[in-house]
Design an enzyme around this catalytic site. Structure first.
Site, short mmCIF file in Angstrom:
data_model
loop_
_atom_site.label_atom_id
_atom_site.label_comp_id
_atom_site.label_asym_id
_atom_site.label_seq_id
_atom_site.Cartn_x
_atom_site.Cartn_y
_atom_site.Cartn_z
N CYS A 133 7.45 9.96 0.10
CA CYS A 133 6.42 10.96 0.39
C CYS A 133 6.32 11.92 -0.79
O CYS A 133 7.26 12.67 -1.07
CB CYS A 133 6.76 11.74 1.66
N ARG A 138 0.83 -1.21 0.00
CA ARG A 138 0.00 0.00 0.00
C ARG A 138 0.86 1.27 0.00
O ARG A 138 0.99 1.95 -1.01
CB ARG A 138 -0.94 -0.02 1.22
#
Length: 295
Positions: free
Chosen positions: A237, A12
């Site tokens: 990120c 994920r």
């Protein structure tokens, strides 16, 4: 021998920012290989808008291929009521909600203030509890934020406490941009553990500056016994320039086994899974151990 729980987030958190489309069959194969290595907690997907996270659009199909009532836990990320509807329809046993200790990051990531995000999560939590679904809470930017800079430990403690008080069984503390160092992690954990039992905390460290393993060791000394990691160091990120991926699961397992902790993970099978997904993505594995491992 003390057990340390690993939450594998590669399928994920690791894959969601990949620009190339990862085929459904590859995702399923990766998860099955990770489960075969002995990992018992594997994030399998996210019920978020496919417009914003297209890589997770097939999460329901991924779950259909997995044994959701077996010994392996396959949590999914759920941001709101709509996501919870999809998760319940897919038959999940656990979901995760994702907050932040930074107001600016919260706005950029989920288009809501911290207070607004917590209100959303309360609604999700009530429905999840009624459906006998466990909820895990994430707090991002627990050391630093790409927009605000350093984050005060007390702010992390406030958000973590709010998630714990509303019913999250575990709070994962994320160094989202990987700027943490042992002293900063210690200060943050000291503040949070005053409001949330350390046994209910997890560490989620990115390796942007090569500090993830050092920070995990520090968290272990503080009593943390759950850590998130990503096979082959997948992920990053998207809101933080230059932020490399999550710490690699292989490197974390090597540290833990070297310190005498029990994880239940077979290193050979884990390394094979790392090589599998790296090859599928057309690059070398992102962990040091996968390159050095001789089996």
């Amino acid at each position: 021998m003390t057990h340390v729980k690993i939450v594998e987030v590669g399928p994920r958190d690791g894959l969601q920012n990949e620009k190339q489309t990862v085929p459904l069959a590859v995702k399923i194969e990766l998860i099955q290989r990770l489960a075969a290595s002995g990992l018992l907690n594997i994030e399998a997907g996210a019920f978020v808008s496919p417009k914003w996270v297209p890589q997770m659009a097939d999460s329901a199909e991924v779950l259909q291929a997995l044994q959701l009532d077996g010994t392996v836990n396959y949590p999914v990320l759920v941001p709101n009521d709509k996501g919870l509807d999809a998760a319940l329809a897919a038959g999940v046993r656990e979901i995760a909600v994702f907050g932040a200790a930074s107001e600016a990051f919260s706005q950029k990531n989920i288009n809501a203030s911290i207070a607004e995000s917590l209100q959303r999560f309360e609604l999700v939590m009530k429905r999840a509890v009624a459906a006998n679904i466990r909820v895990r809470g994430y707090v991002s930017c627990v050391v630093g934020c790409p927009y605000e800079g350093a984050i005060a430990p007390r702010k992390v403690a406030e958000v973590a406490s709010a998630l714990y008080d509303m019913g999250c069984y575990e709070i994962s503390l994320g160094d989202t941009i990987g700027v943490g160092t042992p002293d900063k992690v210690t200060a943050m954990l000291d503040a949070v553990s005053e409001q949330v039992p350390v046994a209910k905390l997890a560490g989620h460290f990115h390796d942007t500056y090569g500090m993830a393993i050092a920070n995990i060791h520090t968290a272990l000394q503080a009593g943390v016994r759950t850590f998130d990691s990503s096979v082959s160091g997948l992920g990053g990120c998207p809101y933080a320039k230059g932020a490399s991926g999550n710490v690699a699961t292989e490197d974390v397992v090597y540290l833990l086994h070297g310190l005498g902790y029990h994880t239940g993970v077979d290193m050979g099978r884990l390394v094979a899974a790392s090589h599998y997904i790296a090859a599928a993505l057309g690059r070398a594995p992102g962990s040091r151990l996968a390159h050095a491992w001789q089996g």
